[in-house]
Design a protein around this motif. Structure first.
Motif, PDB file in Angstrom:
ATOM      1  N   LYS A 358      74.722  35.445 -14.051  1.00  0.00           N
ATOM      2  CA  LYS A 358      75.733  34.694 -13.284  1.00  0.00           C
ATOM      3  C   LYS A 358      75.104  34.049 -12.049  1.00  0.00           C
ATOM      4  O   LYS A 358      75.370  32.872 -11.744  1.00  0.00           O
ATOM      5  CB  LYS A 358      76.867  35.634 -12.879  1.00  0.00           C
ATOM      6  CG  LYS A 358      77.941  35.006 -11.996  1.00  0.00           C
ATOM      7  CD  LYS A 358      79.020  36.021 -11.670  1.00  0.00           C
ATOM      8  CE  LYS A 358      80.089  35.412 -10.744  1.00  0.00           C
ATOM      9  NZ  LYS A 358      79.556  35.047  -9.431  1.00  0.00           N
ATOM     10  N   VAL A 359      74.266  34.810 -11.337  1.00  0.00           N
ATOM     11  CA  VAL A 359      73.603  34.263 -10.155  1.00  0.00           C
ATOM     12  C   VAL A 359      72.673  33.117 -10.550  1.00  0.00           C
ATOM     13  O   VAL A 359      72.640  32.068  -9.892  1.00  0.00           O
ATOM     14  CB  VAL A 359      72.819  35.367  -9.420  1.00  0.00           C
ATOM     15  CG1 VAL A 359      71.930  34.774  -8.330  1.00  0.00           C
ATOM     16  CG2 VAL A 359      73.780  36.392  -8.817  1.00  0.00           C
ATOM     17  N   ALA A 360      71.902  33.303 -11.628  1.00  0.00           N
ATOM     18  CA  ALA A 360      70.997  32.244 -12.082  1.00  0.00           C
ATOM     19  C   ALA A 360      71.784  30.987 -12.444  1.00  0.00           C
ATOM     20  O   ALA A 360      71.366  29.866 -12.123  1.00  0.00           O
ATOM     21  CB  ALA A 360      70.185  32.731 -13.274  1.00  0.00           C
ATOM     22  N   ALA A 361      72.947  31.162 -13.098  1.00  0.00           N
ATOM     23  CA  ALA A 361      73.774  30.009 -13.470  1.00  0.00           C
ATOM     24  C   ALA A 361      74.274  29.275 -12.232  1.00  0.00           C
ATOM     25  O   ALA A 361      74.333  28.035 -12.210  1.00  0.00           O
ATOM     26  CB  ALA A 361      74.951  30.468 -14.328  1.00  0.00           C
ATOM     27  N   GLU A 362      74.632  30.009 -11.171  1.00  0.00           N
ATOM     28  CA  GLU A 362      75.064  29.364  -9.931  1.00  0.00           C
ATOM     29  C   GLU A 362      73.956  28.508  -9.340  1.00  0.00           C
ATOM     30  O   GLU A 362      74.181  27.370  -8.923  1.00  0.00           O
ATOM     31  CB  GLU A 362      75.506  30.421  -8.914  1.00  0.00           C
ATOM     32  CG  GLU A 362      76.953  30.838  -9.043  1.00  0.00           C
ATOM     33  CD  GLU A 362      77.457  31.598  -7.821  1.00  0.00           C
ATOM     34  OE1 GLU A 362      76.971  31.320  -6.700  1.00  0.00           O
ATOM     35  OE2 GLU A 362      78.324  32.458  -8.000  1.00  0.00           O
ATOM     36  N   LEU A 363      72.732  29.083  -9.294  1.00  0.00           N
ATOM     37  CA  LEU A 363      71.612  28.305  -8.757  1.00  0.00           C
ATOM     38  C   LEU A 363      71.323  27.083  -9.618  1.00  0.00           C
ATOM     39  O   LEU A 363      71.015  26.007  -9.106  1.00  0.00           O
ATOM     40  CB  LEU A 363      70.357  29.179  -8.667  1.00  0.00           C
ATOM     41  CG  LEU A 363      70.283  30.209  -7.545  1.00  0.00           C
ATOM     42  CD1 LEU A 363      68.901  30.850  -7.530  1.00  0.00           C
ATOM     43  CD2 LEU A 363      70.571  29.599  -6.193  1.00  0.00           C
ATOM     44  N   ASN A 364      71.408  27.248 -10.928  1.00  0.00           N
ATOM     45  CA  ASN A 364      71.073  26.156 -11.844  1.00  0.00           C
ATOM     46  C   ASN A 364      72.122  25.054 -11.856  1.00  0.00           C
ATOM     47  O   ASN A 364      71.875  23.975 -12.398  1.00  0.00           O
ATOM     48  CB  ASN A 364      70.856  26.704 -13.252  1.00  0.00           C
ATOM     49  CG  ASN A 364      69.624  27.577 -13.346  1.00  0.00           C
ATOM     50  OD1 ASN A 364      68.683  27.414 -12.577  1.00  0.00           O
ATOM     51  ND2 ASN A 364      69.627  28.520 -14.273  1.00  0.00           N
ATOM     52  N   ASN A 365      73.280  25.327 -11.265  1.00  0.00           N
ATOM     53  CA  ASN A 365      74.331  24.306 -11.181  1.00  0.00           C
ATOM     54  C   ASN A 365      74.598  23.885  -9.742  1.00  0.00           C
ATOM     55  O   ASN A 365      75.647  23.327  -9.443  1.00  0.00           O
ATOM     56  CB  ASN A 365      75.618  24.832 -11.834  1.00  0.00           C
ATOM     57  CG  ASN A 365      75.520  24.866 -13.350  1.00  0.00           C
ATOM     58  OD1 ASN A 365      75.600  23.838 -14.008  1.00  0.00           O
ATOM     59  ND2 ASN A 365      75.311  26.052 -13.888  1.00  0.00           N
ATOM     60  N   ARG A 366      73.617  24.132  -8.871  1.00  0.00           N
ATOM     61  CA  ARG A 366      73.709  23.719  -7.472  1.00  0.00           C
ATOM     62  C   ARG A 366      72.923  22.422  -7.304  1.00  0.00           C
ATOM     63  O   ARG A 366      71.742  22.368  -7.647  1.00  0.00           O
ATOM     64  CB  ARG A 366      73.142  24.808  -6.571  1.00  0.00           C
ATOM     65  CG  ARG A 366      73.239  24.492  -5.094  1.00  0.00           C
ATOM     66  CD  ARG A 366      72.568  25.552  -4.240  1.00  0.00           C
ATOM     67  NE  ARG A 366      73.204  26.856  -4.338  1.00  0.00           N
ATOM     68  CZ  ARG A 366      72.834  27.915  -3.627  1.00  0.00           C
ATOM     69  NH1 ARG A 366      71.814  27.812  -2.776  1.00  0.00           N
ATOM     70  NH2 ARG A 366      73.455  29.056  -3.764  1.00  0.00           N
ATOM     71  N   PRO A 367      73.531  21.338  -6.802  1.00  0.00           N
ATOM     72  CA  PRO A 367      72.799  20.065  -6.639  1.00  0.00           C
ATOM     73  C   PRO A 367      71.597  20.237  -5.711  1.00  0.00           C
ATOM     74  O   PRO A 367      71.658  20.966  -4.726  1.00  0.00           O
ATOM     75  CB  PRO A 367      73.847  19.131  -6.024  1.00  0.00           C
ATOM     76  CG  PRO A 367      75.164  19.751  -6.345  1.00  0.00           C
ATOM     77  CD  PRO A 367      74.929  21.233  -6.369  1.00  0.00           C
ATOM     78  N   ARG A 368      70.500  19.546  -6.046  1.00  0.00           N
ATOM     79  CA  ARG A 368      69.276  19.648  -5.259  1.00  0.00           C
ATOM     80  C   ARG A 368      68.853  18.262  -4.768  1.00  0.00           C
ATOM     81  O   ARG A 368      68.840  17.296  -5.535  1.00  0.00           O
ATOM     82  CB  ARG A 368      68.136  20.242  -6.103  1.00  0.00           C
ATOM     83  CG  ARG A 368      68.437  21.596  -6.700  1.00  0.00           C
ATOM     84  CD  ARG A 368      68.518  22.700  -5.657  1.00  0.00           C
ATOM     85  NE  ARG A 368      68.859  23.975  -6.266  1.00  0.00           N
ATOM     86  CZ  ARG A 368      67.973  24.815  -6.766  1.00  0.00           C
ATOM     87  NH1 ARG A 368      66.678  24.510  -6.732  1.00  0.00           N
ATOM     88  NH2 ARG A 368      68.367  25.955  -7.295  1.00  0.00           N
ATOM     89  N   LYS A 369      68.459  18.211  -3.515  1.00  0.00           N
ATOM     90  CA  LYS A 369      68.045  16.938  -2.929  1.00  0.00           C
ATOM     91  C   LYS A 369      66.840  16.361  -3.649  1.00  0.00           C
ATOM     92  O   LYS A 369      66.775  15.164  -3.916  1.00  0.00           O
ATOM     93  CB  LYS A 369      67.733  17.142  -1.441  1.00  0.00           C
ATOM     94  CG  LYS A 369      67.345  15.862  -0.713  1.00  0.00           C
ATOM     95  CD  LYS A 369      67.117  16.125   0.767  1.00  0.00           C
ATOM     96  CE  LYS A 369      66.739  14.848   1.507  1.00  0.00           C
ATOM     97  NZ  LYS A 369      66.528  15.085   2.963  1.00  0.00           N
TER      98      LYS A 369
END
Length: 397
Positions: A358-369
């Motif tokens: 779940k944590v990995a999925a949150e990071l992987n769906n966080r927009p990155r500059k």
């Protein structure tokens, strides 16, 4: 004691041996090895012939000695070493320090004596840059108060003052001015603006902890150059984030270099080499083969089973130089983000594999500059689509 022997000792330390092991490898006592380390304050000199640094390495000085003895000119020596002629000319002038006062006889250039002279000059105390340059100190202090990191300040100063090297400073100099008494004139209270907020620098490993050489490891210097481009997915960086000392817990982190896509390894009970290998094999074999190209890790004992991991997953595994976390910069940055979910000093064993996913999925769906505000998941999907349908290749419906 020949200076060449000390440099052989430092080569062994750089390769991963402990101080006493390196001393034994070059045939000196362990006390001598510890004395060498103490004399240099634990800082390794520049040695490697293939690694370009601002200062000449001992291997380069040996080459200068051989070419000079063969009556090669300054420009010819510079051409063969890939250095500026002024660098070679200045180096050959070191022989004047090897003569007795009033002796006009020119001695032949000797690499060992030139290296000893360079080391002695490097040890002499210098005025701290931030202590003597008031304008630079004001700029750095103002930017620290805006919560810019030392690395951001160092990089931005070069952009803002491209024609004024006096206004340039390295991030390490800023850290030294904040943390080391007498190394600069920055206000000590500015440390609260750093991300860690620490008043003292903290070593990454406990006192007395030492890492040995991992059998069969391949150094990062042999990693294919195309990995640096981040154009093709499948090159990973990995590490452990550790929990409290009492719990002995840890979580494995894997980050794909091109996109920042993150995988978390659930380590049951411990983080021994067998446990890490099982978790990594389980997680990596779930990925398509084109996403399993390389893996870069530090020289931790948890990767002692790297040969088995490589055989099962098809990964080419490379190891960083000791004390060089910047060689896994993508992973280091991601581990910093993960501390929002897994604070330092807590028991990480209470988190199961479902929560880690779940944590990995949150990071992987966080927009990155750096991905132009796409998410790592979107960026990875696009790269895989481009591989499957390269430009100019027609697809059938």
């Amino acid at each position: 004691m020949p200076v060449e022997l000390e440099y052989r000792f430092w080569n062994e330390v750089r390769a991963g041996l402990g101080v006493e092991e390196a001393a034994a490898a070059v045939g000196v006592s362990r006390n001598k090895g510890h004395r060498w380390v103490g004399e240099r304050g634990g800082v390794m000199p520049q040695l490697a012939a293939g690694r370009r640094t601002r200062s000449l390495s001992f291997a380069e000085r040996e080459e200068i000695g051989l070419l000079s003895a063969a009556n090669s000119g300054v420009r010819e020596i510079a051409r063969q070493l890939g250095r500026a002629p002024s660098t070679i000319s200045r180096e050959l002038r070191r022989v004047k320090h090897q003569r007795a006062p009033g002796d006009r006889h020119r001695l032949p250039y000797r690499a060992s004596m030139a290296q000893a002279d360079a080391d002695e000059r490097a040890r002499r105390p210098r005025d701290a840059r931030l202590a003597t340059n008031l304008a630079l100190r004001r700029e750095v202090q103002a930017r620290l108060e805006e919560n810019h990191s030392p690395e951001q300040i160092a990089g931005r100063l070069r952009e803002d003052f491209p024609d004024d090297p006096e206004m340039w400073v390295s991030h390490e100099t800023i850290y030294q001015a904040l943390y080391v008494q007498g190394r600069g004139a920055l206000k000590r209270e500015l440390v609260k603006h750093l991300r860690t907020g620490r008043a003292l620098r903290k070593p990454r490993r406990a006192e007395g902890e030492r890492r040995g050489r991992i059998p069969g490891m391949v150094n990062i210097a042999e990693r294919p150059k195309q990995v640096e481009d981040r154009a093709v997915p499948g090159d990973w960086e990995g590490d452990l984030i550790l929990g409290s000392t009492a719990s002995g817990s840890a979580i494995g982190t894997l980050v794909e270099r091109a996109t920042g896509f993150t995988l978390l390894l659930h380590l049951r009970g411990d983080h021994t080499a067998d446990t890490v290998a099982e978790a990594m094999i389980h997680k990596m074999t779930e990925l398509p083969e084109q996403l399993r190209r390389t893996l870069t890790w530090d020289q931790g004992s948890e990767m002692s089973n790297h040969v088995r991991i490589a055989d099962v997953t098809g990964l080419d595994i490379y190891f960083c130089d000791p004390h060089s976390p910047w060689q896994r910069g993508t992973n280091e940055n991601t581990n910093g983000l993960l501390r929002q979910y897994f604070p330092k000093g807590t028991d990480l064993s209470k988190w199961g594999p479902g929560y880690l996913d779940k944590v990995a999925a949150e990071l992987n769906n966080r927009p990155r500059k750096r991905l132009h505000w796409r998410t790592p998941a979107e960026a990875l999907d696009k790269l895989l689509s481009n591989q499957a349908n390269p430009p100019g290749v027609a697809t059938t419906a």
